[in-house]
Motif scaffolding. Structure first.
Motif, PDB file in Angstrom:
ATOM      1  N   ALA A   1      45.759 -13.958  95.844  1.00 12.85           N
ATOM      2  CA  ALA A   1      44.706 -14.962  96.000  1.00 12.85           C
ATOM      3  C   ALA A   1      43.453 -14.689  95.168  1.00 12.85           C
ATOM      4  O   ALA A   1      42.847 -15.620  94.641  1.00 12.85           O
ATOM      5  N   ASP A   2      43.079 -13.419  95.032  1.00  7.60           N
ATOM      6  CA  ASP A   2      41.814 -13.127  94.361  1.00  7.60           C
ATOM      7  C   ASP A   2      41.974 -12.755  92.893  1.00  7.60           C
ATOM      8  O   ASP A   2      41.015 -12.406  92.219  1.00  7.60           O
ATOM      9  N   LYS A   3      43.210 -12.843  92.375  1.00  3.08           N
ATOM     10  CA  LYS A   3      43.430 -12.563  90.957  1.00  3.08           C
ATOM     11  C   LYS A   3      43.106 -13.816  90.141  1.00  3.08           C
ATOM     12  O   LYS A   3      43.270 -14.933  90.635  1.00  3.08           O
ATOM     13  N   PRO A   4      42.672 -13.644  88.888  1.00  2.21           N
ATOM     14  CA  PRO A   4      42.508 -14.838  88.056  1.00  2.21           C
ATOM     15  C   PRO A   4      43.865 -15.469  87.770  1.00  2.21           C
ATOM     16  O   PRO A   4      44.870 -14.759  87.632  1.00  2.21           O
ATOM     17  N   ALA A   5      43.897 -16.799  87.693  1.00  2.00           N
ATOM     18  CA  ALA A   5      45.169 -17.490  87.523  1.00  2.00           C
ATOM     19  C   ALA A   5      45.860 -17.066  86.238  1.00  2.00           C
ATOM     20  O   ALA A   5      47.084 -17.074  86.144  1.00  2.00           O
ATOM     21  N   ALA A   6      45.074 -16.665  85.231  1.00  2.00           N
ATOM     22  CA  ALA A   6      45.656 -16.287  83.942  1.00  2.00           C
ATOM     23  C   ALA A   6      46.532 -15.040  84.064  1.00  2.00           C
ATOM     24  O   ALA A   6      47.361 -14.769  83.199  1.00  2.00           O
ATOM     25  N   ALA A   7      46.348 -14.272  85.151  1.00  2.00           N
ATOM     26  CA  ALA A   7      47.094 -13.023  85.288  1.00  2.00           C
ATOM     27  C   ALA A   7      48.501 -13.233  85.855  1.00  2.00           C
ATOM     28  O   ALA A   7      49.290 -12.292  85.916  1.00  2.00           O
ATOM     29  N   LEU A   8      48.841 -14.456  86.267  1.00  2.00           N
ATOM     30  CA  LEU A   8      50.144 -14.686  86.908  1.00  2.00           C
ATOM     31  C   LEU A   8      51.270 -14.808  85.887  1.00  2.00           C
ATOM     32  O   LEU A   8      51.054 -15.225  84.752  1.00  2.00           O
ATOM     33  N   THR A   9      52.481 -14.452  86.310  1.00  2.00           N
ATOM     34  CA  THR A   9      53.660 -14.696  85.479  1.00  2.00           C
ATOM     35  C   THR A   9      53.991 -16.186  85.506  1.00  2.00           C
ATOM     36  O   THR A   9      53.483 -16.920  86.346  1.00  2.00           O
ATOM     37  N   LEU A  10      54.857 -16.603  84.587  1.00  2.27           N
ATOM     38  CA  LEU A  10      55.188 -18.031  84.523  1.00  2.27           C
ATOM     39  C   LEU A  10      55.727 -18.551  85.851  1.00  2.27           C
ATOM     40  O   LEU A  10      55.302 -19.592  86.348  1.00  2.27           O
ATOM     41  N   ALA A  11      56.650 -17.799  86.455  1.00  2.71           N
ATOM     42  CA  ALA A  11      57.247 -18.259  87.710  1.00  2.71           C
ATOM     43  C   ALA A  11      56.165 -18.445  88.769  1.00  2.71           C
ATOM     44  O   ALA A  11      56.174 -19.416  89.525  1.00  2.71           O
ATOM     45  N   LYS A  12      55.205 -17.515  88.788  1.00  2.00           N
ATOM     46  CA  LYS A  12      54.148 -17.616  89.790  1.00  2.00           C
ATOM     47  C   LYS A  12      53.163 -18.719  89.461  1.00  2.00           C
ATOM     48  O   LYS A  12      52.618 -19.355  90.357  1.00  2.00           O
ATOM     49  N   ARG A  13      52.943 -18.940  88.162  1.00  2.00           N
ATOM     50  CA  ARG A  13      52.069 -20.062  87.795  1.00  2.00           C
ATOM     51  C   ARG A  13      52.676 -21.384  88.235  1.00  2.00           C
ATOM     52  O   ARG A  13      51.992 -22.304  88.635  1.00  2.00           O
ATOM     53  N   LYS A  14      54.010 -21.463  88.131  1.00  2.02           N
ATOM     54  CA  LYS A  14      54.672 -22.695  88.568  1.00  2.02           C
ATOM     55  C   LYS A  14      54.492 -22.871  90.066  1.00  2.02           C
ATOM     56  O   LYS A  14      54.297 -23.977  90.562  1.00  2.02           O
ATOM     57  N   ARG A  15      54.552 -21.752  90.790  1.00  2.00           N
ATOM     58  CA  ARG A  15      54.335 -21.846  92.239  1.00  2.00           C
ATOM     59  C   ARG A  15      52.890 -22.192  92.552  1.00  2.00           C
ATOM     60  O   ARG A  15      52.608 -22.889  93.515  1.00  2.00           O
ATOM     61  N   LEU A  16      51.978 -21.725  91.693  1.00  2.00           N
ATOM     62  CA  LEU A  16      50.572 -22.084  91.879  1.00  2.00           C
ATOM     63  C   LEU A  16      50.373 -23.587  91.680  1.00  2.00           C
ATOM     64  O   LEU A  16      49.641 -24.237  92.420  1.00  2.00           O
ATOM     65  N   GLU A  17      51.065 -24.132  90.670  1.00  2.00           N
ATOM     66  CA  GLU A  17      51.018 -25.584  90.470  1.00  2.00           C
ATOM     67  C   GLU A  17      51.423 -26.305  91.760  1.00  2.00           C
ATOM     68  O   GLU A  17      50.802 -27.275  92.170  1.00  2.00           O
ATOM     69  N   LEU A  18      52.461 -25.760  92.365  1.00  2.00           N
ATOM     70  CA  LEU A  18      52.975 -26.351  93.603  1.00  2.00           C
ATOM     71  C   LEU A  18      51.927 -26.234  94.714  1.00  2.00           C
ATOM     72  O   LEU A  18      51.661 -27.197  95.436  1.00  2.00           O
ATOM     73  N   ALA A  19      51.309 -25.049  94.814  1.00  2.00           N
ATOM     74  CA  ALA A  19      50.302 -24.840  95.857  1.00  2.00           C
ATOM     75  C   ALA A  19      49.111 -25.776  95.661  1.00  2.00           C
ATOM     76  O   ALA A  19      48.586 -26.360  96.616  1.00  2.00           O
ATOM     77  N   LYS A  20      48.683 -25.938  94.401  1.00  2.00           N
ATOM     78  CA  LYS A  20      47.580 -26.855  94.096  1.00  2.00           C
ATOM     79  C   LYS A  20      47.918 -28.277  94.541  1.00  2.00           C
ATOM     80  O   LYS A  20      47.116 -28.961  95.173  1.00  2.00           O
TER      81      LYS A  20
END
Lengths: 309, 250
Positions: free
Chosen positions: B133-152
């Motif tokens: 939660a407290d990491k910058p979004a740029a630090a996520l892997t692609l798979a996790k960024r996709k999950r972040l898209e979903l969370a957003k």
């Protein structure tokens, strides 16, 4: 809360300056506050929303002329300052509607020509604005020392108000939305951010205090002319100050203002003929080596110190 | 069942190109609809039309009985249409939590920043990103960024969720995790449109499939049925193959 305490302590310390300082120091401090207002204002649109505006000079000149003309019509000074601020705000809102759909360089260029346009309007309407002859303002019937104090406190109050607004905005929904726009405008609007009105709000915020600063400046120097108040440097310096201090931070602009002012005093005293070139050089060095400002450097140092312990 | 989203004869031209050409279909409440088609078929353009990024040049888009063709993207988002991007679009310098909170604050009806953060945290837990939660979004892997898209998107409290290739670029394990998430979201009553290249994904998850080709709708119906449709096989594998294998792809 920490921000509020910092702001109040710094402002209170500055407010005691007339007790100890001479008029030279007071004049410098007044310019410092004015610079802080210009930089802090630019930070709303340039730092928060990420739109590199060069319209600061236009807002400054518009505020100066609005107030000067109104005072020559007999409006009391304070009222004229307020009206100048309001006029600049409305002008920025309308202008923002016209140019904020442009992005990046295109927006920068569009905002740059606004000051030139206003300058031409002033030049071609001598009956109202005095044209190229400039415009005199009513002189205050108080001593020189009292005037210096008066305008110092006026600029200080404005800088305080402007920074307080920044603190409120940064923590608000507006500030959050603007940061989203700065990082990815398309994604922001898909998430429901009304990018258009948020940007217009930021642009208006970047104008209103500058307009009042221009109005106070006009009363302070008693005489304004187009090359003075529509000076392109008024559009460039805020950007330099914010870059010096730290983009999108609350106290970065004020710190940048202090650094730039000290630098200017130093360069003007020693290298009068090359000060413009020197300013250019700082911009280049800043962009290349310190894109996040001096504040970020200090913060990193501090973090490293804490980490080492 | 009633249609939540109805496209009526929508078209989108870019200069001389008909990216989407007179397409009509509807999505029922609670349905998972697969939207497939070869590269350049107009799938993403269609999503851009629904979300208001590129408004249709012809036809109408109705959402819950209301014409949304002329609305701007942020207005459409606030009605409860959320999408994820094929190319992930996080706010890189903000934390993962702030990213998700943006959805809750600007479209999900959160009353303030604190409430938005609370809602965001829920959806990060749901998508398995809580410890980031407290990491910058740029630090996520692609798979996790996709999950972040979903969370957003979920933080926006969507009624219709459009997933544009959320599985592209993921490995098989990540895909089955993503599919599990999508099923769970559907179970909560969210209507979903899945835009996909991967046939396996579409087949396993969709109730119904719509096929686009060259901007036109060439088939729609049950997944199995659509995949044995002659025009669909032609679109994907060419006319020769379709003639040789009349009963569809192996």
């Amino acid at each position: 809360m920490k921000n509020w305490i910092t702001l109040i302590v710094v402002a209170a310390m500055l407010a005691t300056l007339p007790l100890v300082g001479n008029n030279y120091l007071l004049r410098l401090a007044s310019i410092l506050c004015m610079y802080a207002v210009l930089a802090q204002s630019w930070n709303f649109i340039g730092g928060l929303a990420g739109y590199p505006s060069f319209a600061t000079a236009a807002f400054f000149g518009l505020g100066a002329y609005t107030s000067a003309i109104l005072q020559n019509q007999g409006l009391p000074m304070m009222l004229a300052w307020g009206t100048a601020g309001l006029t600049t705000l409305l002008f920025a809102a309308a202008l923002g509607g016209a140019i904020l759909h442009l992005r990046g360089h295109y927006f920068a260029i569009a905002s740059l020509i606004v000051a030139e346009m206003l300058r031409e309007i002033v030049n071609t309407t001598p009956n109202l604005t005095g044209g190229g002859m400039g415009l005199n303002l009513p002189i205050m019937r108080i001593s020189v020392e009292a005037q210096a104090r008066y305008f110092f406190y006026a600029m200080l109050s404005l800088a305080f108000l402007c920074t307080a607004t920044a603190i409120v905005v940064y923590r608000s929904k507006l500030g959050f939305g603007l940061r989203c726009i700065q990082q990815n405008e398309d994604a922001a609007s898909i998430l429901g951010v009304n990018a258009y009105s948020y940007k217009t709000a930021a642009f208006s915020l970047s104008a209103v205090f500058v307009g009042i600063a221009g109005a106070i400046y006009a009363s302070w120097v008693n005489y304004i002319e187009p090359p003075d108040v529509f000076d392109i440097l008024l559009a460039v310096k805020p950007l330099v100050m914010v870059l010096l201090g730290g983009l999108g931070t609350i106290f970065g602009p004020a710190i940048g203002a202090l650094i730039l002012l000290m630098f200017e005093e130093f360069v003007w005293r020693n290298f009068l003929t090359v000060h413009a070139a020197a300013l250019g050089l700082i911009i280049v060095v800043l962009v290349l080596f310190l894109p996040n400002g001096l504040l970020s450097l200090l913060r990193e140092r501090f973090a490293r110190l804490r980490g080492a312990r | 069942m009633t249609a939540l989203l109805a496209l009526e004869d929508v078209s989108r031209r870019f200069g001389g190109l008909n990216a989407v050409d007179h397409v009509s279909f509807s999505v029922e409440k609670g349905e998972i609809l697969g939207l497939i088609g070869p590269n350049g078929a107009g799938k993403t353009t269609l999503i851009n039309m629904i979300t208001g990024v590129h408004p249709p040049t012809g036809g109408r888009v109705q959402f819950d009985g209301r014409d949304i063709s002329k609305l701007r993207p942020h207005q459409i988002a606030r009605l409860g249409l959320a999408r994820t991007f094929q190319i992930v679009q996080p706010f890189p310098k903000m934390t993962v939590l702030e990213n998700a909170a943006a959805g809750a604050l600007f479209a999900g009806g959160a009353g303030g920043l604190d409430e938005a953060h609370a809602i965001a945290r829920e959806h990060l837990t749901f998508t398995g990103l809580a410890d980031m939660a407290d990491k910058p979004a740029a630090a996520l892997t692609l798979a996790k960024r996709k999950r972040l898209e979903l969370a957003k998107s979920l933080a926006m409290k969507p009624r219709l969720l459009m997933l544009d290739e959320v599985n592209a670029g993921l490995n098989p394990t990540e895909i089955s995790e993503a599919l599990g998430l999508i099923r769970k979201i559907a179970d909560q009553g969210v209507t979903i449109i899945v835009i996909e290249h991967l046939m396996k994904v579409v087949l396993s998850i969709s109730h119904r499939v719509v096929v686009l080709h060259h901007g036109q709708l060439i088939a729609q119906g049950e997944p199995r049925e659509v995949l044995s449709d002659k025009s669909v096989i032609e679109a994907y594998l060419g006319a020769k193959y379709a003639a040789a294998n009349p009963r569809g792809a192996p």
